[in-house]
Motif scaffolding. Structure first.
Motif, PDB file in Angstrom:
ATOM      1  N   LYS A  94      49.204  44.326  33.162  1.00 53.24           N
ATOM      2  CA  LYS A  94      48.257  45.406  33.463  1.00 53.24           C
ATOM      3  C   LYS A  94      46.923  44.938  34.048  1.00 53.24           C
ATOM      4  O   LYS A  94      46.470  45.493  35.050  1.00 53.24           O
ATOM      5  N   PRO A  95      46.259  43.937  33.444  1.00 53.39           N
ATOM      6  CA  PRO A  95      44.966  43.533  34.005  1.00 53.39           C
ATOM      7  C   PRO A  95      45.080  43.078  35.460  1.00 53.39           C
ATOM      8  O   PRO A  95      44.235  43.441  36.290  1.00 53.39           O
ATOM      9  N   SER A  96      46.127  42.327  35.774  1.00 55.46           N
ATOM     10  CA  SER A  96      46.288  41.853  37.151  1.00 55.46           C
ATOM     11  C   SER A  96      46.637  43.005  38.086  1.00 55.46           C
ATOM     12  O   SER A  96      46.234  43.022  39.253  1.00 55.46           O
ATOM     13  N   THR A 138      43.458  44.726  38.831  1.00 56.24           N
ATOM     14  CA  THR A 138      42.703  43.903  39.777  1.00 56.24           C
ATOM     15  C   THR A 138      43.248  44.100  41.182  1.00 56.24           C
ATOM     16  O   THR A 138      42.491  44.300  42.135  1.00 56.24           O
ATOM     17  N   VAL A 168      36.380  46.006  37.579  1.00 55.42           N
ATOM     18  CA  VAL A 168      37.404  44.979  37.372  1.00 55.42           C
ATOM     19  C   VAL A 168      36.960  44.051  36.245  1.00 55.42           C
ATOM     20  O   VAL A 168      37.711  43.742  35.325  1.00 55.42           O
ATOM     21  N   PHE A 170      37.011  46.065  32.798  1.00 49.91           N
ATOM     22  CA  PHE A 170      38.364  46.341  32.293  1.00 49.91           C
ATOM     23  C   PHE A 170      39.066  45.068  31.849  1.00 49.91           C
ATOM     24  O   PHE A 170      39.854  45.068  30.918  1.00 49.91           O
ATOM     25  N   ASN A 171      38.785  43.989  32.539  1.00 53.36           N
ATOM     26  CA  ASN A 171      39.473  42.733  32.223  1.00 53.36           C
ATOM     27  C   ASN A 171      38.641  41.821  31.336  1.00 53.36           C
ATOM     28  O   ASN A 171      38.788  40.625  31.337  1.00 53.36           O
ATOM     29  N   LYS A 172      37.742  42.428  30.553  1.00 51.55           N
ATOM     30  CA  LYS A 172      36.791  41.591  29.802  1.00 51.55           C
ATOM     31  C   LYS A 172      37.473  40.692  28.776  1.00 51.55           C
ATOM     32  O   LYS A 172      36.938  39.672  28.378  1.00 51.55           O
ATOM     33  N   TYR A 173      38.666  41.105  28.343  1.00 47.68           N
ATOM     34  CA  TYR A 173      39.345  40.278  27.346  1.00 47.68           C
ATOM     35  C   TYR A 173      40.060  39.086  27.978  1.00 47.68           C
ATOM     36  O   TYR A 173      40.504  38.193  27.301  1.00 47.68           O
ATOM     37  N   GLN A 174      40.175  39.149  29.291  1.00 48.70           N
ATOM     38  CA  GLN A 174      40.773  38.019  29.985  1.00 48.70           C
ATOM     39  C   GLN A 174      39.719  36.920  30.081  1.00 48.70           C
ATOM     40  O   GLN A 174      38.628  37.152  30.564  1.00 48.70           O
ATOM     41  N   PRO A 195      38.475  37.518  36.953  1.00 50.34           N
ATOM     42  CA  PRO A 195      39.366  38.610  37.353  1.00 50.34           C
ATOM     43  C   PRO A 195      39.858  38.475  38.778  1.00 50.34           C
ATOM     44  O   PRO A 195      40.729  39.209  39.200  1.00 50.34           O
TER      45      PRO A 195
END
Lengths: 223, 206
Positions: A141-143, A146, A210, A213-217, A221
């Motif tokens: 999902k995160p990718s 992105t 981006v 939303f992807n802060k846990y990555q 991003p």
């Protein structure tokens, strides 16, 4: 103040992103599985717009789809479709130009999933499609997000390729980036500034989203 | 009866190695597979599951041919449906404990029984990242059992469990294996952990 270039740009970006999502997902999945010479060639072609000057891409698209000869003439004669100096042409050019931004993140995310994930699903009797839909997509999902946002934002920023194949026709091909250039040419700096500010704000919000939303990555991003 | 004859070229550090196995397993038997690292134990299980294709081979399970390279028969993993416990667990990060089992089966009673067996009944809404190593491994075992397989392939299935949990789980599994009438192949490094469970051994030398 004529805001039609902004709307046209948003429409172009939305259509391009949607089309690229539909085509890009299965294509990225196919590319992520194994390697072959054929796949390497396809991947190189998809990646070319990243390094090619947009005007070069635009020039060849203009030649290919010119209604005077070849493919363009055939499309015009057979289907009454004209890509040059039309919105359709912009969509086609944007589709090709933004393709690496959709395919790249999805492909590398799929490649990073352990092979045993899909294998476990297969041994449970699930088809490749069920596995793709219920397992692979939710786990990238995160990718995916992105890829969608980068594709959209990149389409907003197109200039060279759009100018080559679409020209500068109000309400048809005059997107925001062209309108900025056109306004400056006419010395209308106020209009240029308005278009620029709107584009700046939209793209800034998208890039920020981006990151949020992807802060846990832990990684960037943009990978 | 399970009849397996396979030949597979393995790529190993500095050269090639051939994995050659010719072996019958009685239906309902539990066999321990052991041997040095890199000998091809995992590859052997994956070949049986249909996840890897061997150069040559024949696999017949209860008179049904799963693989016959000479005749061009090679059933997909979806048609073979073995219960497979992966060494890396291969849990689905997007699914909770319960969703893992619901993805595999619609049989609610069976799911509840499995959850009790693996002592995961209080953790049903946890995703794999919120489970301990031992809990993850138990979930991998339960998911493999969820489809009520006739053939169960387990790759180091107890490596992350403490001795007490291991003994209790193995006791429960014995009953489940018997109830399913399943034939079980278990890869294990530990020379004693499967004592009292297995009734045969296969050494893969490499």
């Amino acid at each position: 103040m004529d805001l039609s270039p902004i709307w046209l740009t948003l429409k172009l970006a939305a259509i391009t992103t949607l089309l690229l999502l539909i085509v890009g997902l299965p294509l990225a999945w196919w590319l992520s599985k194994g390697r072959s010479f054929f796949k390497t060639i396809i991947e190189a072609i998809i990646t070319m717009p990243l390094v090619l000057p947009p005007s070069v891409l635009g020039f060849y698209l203009l030649l290919a789809f010119s209604p005077q000869h070849g493919l363009g003439k055939w499309l015009q004669d057979s289907f009454d479709v004209q890509f040059v100096f039309s919105f359709k042409g912009l969509v086609l050019a944007s589709f090709i130009y933004s393709m690496p931004f959709m395919i790249g993140p999805i492909k590398s995310a799929l490649q990073q999933l352990p092979a045993s994930l899909a294998q476990a699903s297969y041994t449970l009797g699930k088809t490749k499609w069920q596995t793709f839909k219920s397992l692979l997509i939710p786990n990238i999902k995160p990718s995916l997000l992105t890829a969608i946002i980068l594709t959209f934002a990149h389409t907003l920023g197109e200039f060279g390729v759009v100018l080559m194949i679409g020209g500068n026709i109000p309400n048809v091909t005059r997107v925001a980036s062209i309108a900025v250039y056109d306004s400056v040419e006419r010395m209308d700096y106020a209009a240029a500034n308005t278009y620029s500010l709107i584009l700046f704000a939209i793209t800034f919000i998208m890039v920020i989203s981006v990151f949020v939303f992807n802060k846990y990555q832990a990684k960037s991003p943009l990978e | 009866m399970i009849d397996i004859t396979i030949e597979k070229n393995l790529k190993v550090y500095q050269g090639k190695q051939i994995l050659k196995i010719n072996r019958q397993f009685l239906s309902g038997s539990i066999t321990k597979i052991y041997g040095p690292s890199g000998a091809g134990k995992t590859t052997f299980l994956k070949i049986i599951a249909g996840l890897i294709s061997p150069e040559k081979g024949k696999i017949v399970i209860d008179d049904i041919t799963w693989l016959n390279t000479d005749a061009g028969i090679n059933l997909s993993p979806q048609k073979r449906m073995p219960g497979f416990v992966f060494q890396d667990y291969a849990l689905f990060p997007n699914m909770t404990v319960l969703q893992h089992l619901e993805y595999a089966t619609g049989d609610k009673d069976w799911i509840n029984r499995l959850l009790l067996l693996g002592k995961l009944d209080t953790l049903t809404d946890h995703k794999p990242t919120h489970l301990s190593g031992g809990q993850q491994q138990r979930l991998a075992i339960l998911r493999a059992l969820a489809i009520k397989p006739k053939l169960i392939l387990m790759d180091e299935p107890f490596s992350a469990l403490d001795p007490e949990m291991k003994a209790e789980l193995i006791g429960g599994l014995k009953v489940v294996f018997k109830g399913l009438g399943a034939t079980v192949l278990i890869v294990s490094h530990n020379p004693i952990e499967l004592e009292g469970l297995v009734d045969g051994e296969l050494y893969i030398a490499g």
